[in-house]
Motif scaffolding. Sequence first.
Motif, short mmCIF file in Angstrom:
data_model
loop_
_atom_site.label_atom_id
_atom_site.label_comp_id
_atom_site.label_asym_id
_atom_site.label_seq_id
_atom_site.Cartn_x
_atom_site.Cartn_y
_atom_site.Cartn_z
N LYS A 203 16.51 36.98 37.85
CA LYS A 203 16.83 35.55 37.76
C LYS A 203 18.34 35.36 37.63
N TYR A 204 18.97 36.06 36.69
CA TYR A 204 20.41 35.84 36.52
C TYR A 204 21.24 36.50 37.62
N PHE A 205 20.59 37.29 38.47
CA PHE A 205 21.27 37.80 39.66
C PHE A 205 21.80 36.65 40.51
N PRO A 210 25.57 37.06 43.78
CA PRO A 210 26.17 36.51 45.00
C PRO A 210 27.22 35.43 44.79
N PRO A 211 27.02 34.46 43.91
CA PRO A 211 28.04 33.39 43.81
C PRO A 211 29.33 33.83 43.13
N ALA A 212 29.29 34.85 42.28
CA ALA A 212 30.40 35.10 41.37
C ALA A 212 31.25 36.31 41.71
N PHE A 267 33.53 31.29 47.43
CA PHE A 267 32.13 31.17 47.03
C PHE A 267 31.21 31.46 48.23
N ILE A 268 31.53 30.89 49.38
CA ILE A 268 30.74 31.13 50.58
C ILE A 268 30.82 32.60 50.99
N GLU A 269 32.03 33.14 51.00
CA GLU A 269 32.23 34.54 51.35
C GLU A 269 31.45 35.46 50.41
N SER A 270 31.48 35.16 49.13
CA SER A 270 30.84 36.00 48.13
C SER A 270 29.33 36.08 48.35
N ASN A 271 28.71 34.93 48.58
CA ASN A 271 27.27 34.93 48.83
C ASN A 271 26.94 35.73 50.08
N TRP A 272 27.68 35.53 51.12
CA TRP A 272 27.47 36.23 52.40
C TRP A 272 27.61 37.74 52.18
#
Length: 383
Positions: A203-205, A210-212, A267-272
Amino acid sequence: LRFDGSKPTFRAFHLDKTLVKKYMNPLLIGELAPDQPSFEPSKNKKLVEDFRELRATVEKMGLLKPNRTFFLLHLCHILVLDVAAWLTIWYFGSSTVPFIFSALLLGTVQAQAGWLQHDFGHLSVFSESKWNHWVHKFVIGHLKGAPASWWNHLHFQHHAKPNCFRKDPDVNMHPLFFALGKKLSVELGEQKKKFMPYNHQHKYFFIIGPPALVPLYFQWYIFYFVVQRKQWVDLAWMLTFYIRFFLTYLPLLGVKGILGLHLLVRFIESNWFVWITQMNHIPMHIDYDKNVDWFSTQLQATCNVRQSLFNDWFSGHLNFQIEHHLFPTMPRHNYWKVAPLVKSLCAKHGIEYHCKPLLTAFADIVYSLKDSGELWLDAYLHK
């Protein structure tokens, strides 16, 4: 210890075997006695020999030779998207819709430049290492604002021992943030260690994963890395990215707007980046190094995602993670050609060749975190 150009690890990472031999020969400390075994018992000798034959076949087929037009076109499409992002705000203004659209374009630029710097970092584009290194600095430094030395330092450790705890930096999030792998999770529970509520890590993943990773960790750590190690050339390349970014967007957005845009892009790059890079490794076997052969080491730690034009582009061809790990210097446009040969070798030796749909690969990250978290909790409560 003597350099042996036939060793899979040396052949995997180096283009110029003669140069490697030059630097390795002075490290010779002696020869094995005649009665000593020349092959480690933890490694599958027949598999090693078969992979050596496969490597020779790959070289004869020319699969290690790059198509430079492919990489040039990839660079051009990145530059076009970069310009399109600026034109969007310049022409339509900085209201919500063009601002977000521009951020999506810039996020795509960062992700795709990430895959392109990966190609140069692995010496996959030019026949001479020095040209790969120089263009690598341009792509990762000027187009992304990150240091080549930092990437090299971490990424080659990962390739040498993927998913091996204390040897692969990519699994260093165990145990501080996550419990990874079945055996390591149980071990953590039996030792009564709890740095995080691992039974909730799936859950905390979604919060600290991805976002952080890029905006809250990589963003500041890369500057610490280059200053601490005095990598001033890398720092200079990084600064050219930020100077260009601020000079082009500051007149259009102002200080608050440009800071908001930069954070949104990261943020977008991190999730990707996180979803793509972790789908191939986190669901796979994670353990201490068992010193098995090169082929087995890579296959137990990697999996593929089904091929399609979108998957190839979206993942930078890292949907062929197995082939990439077996042949790190191979140009990515040739992965699909060697894949049938790798599958045949796996079938011959009874090794499972994992390949799955893209969304399944994403879901397996979460499921594997959930499973290892439950294993940790069970060991923690009942041992």
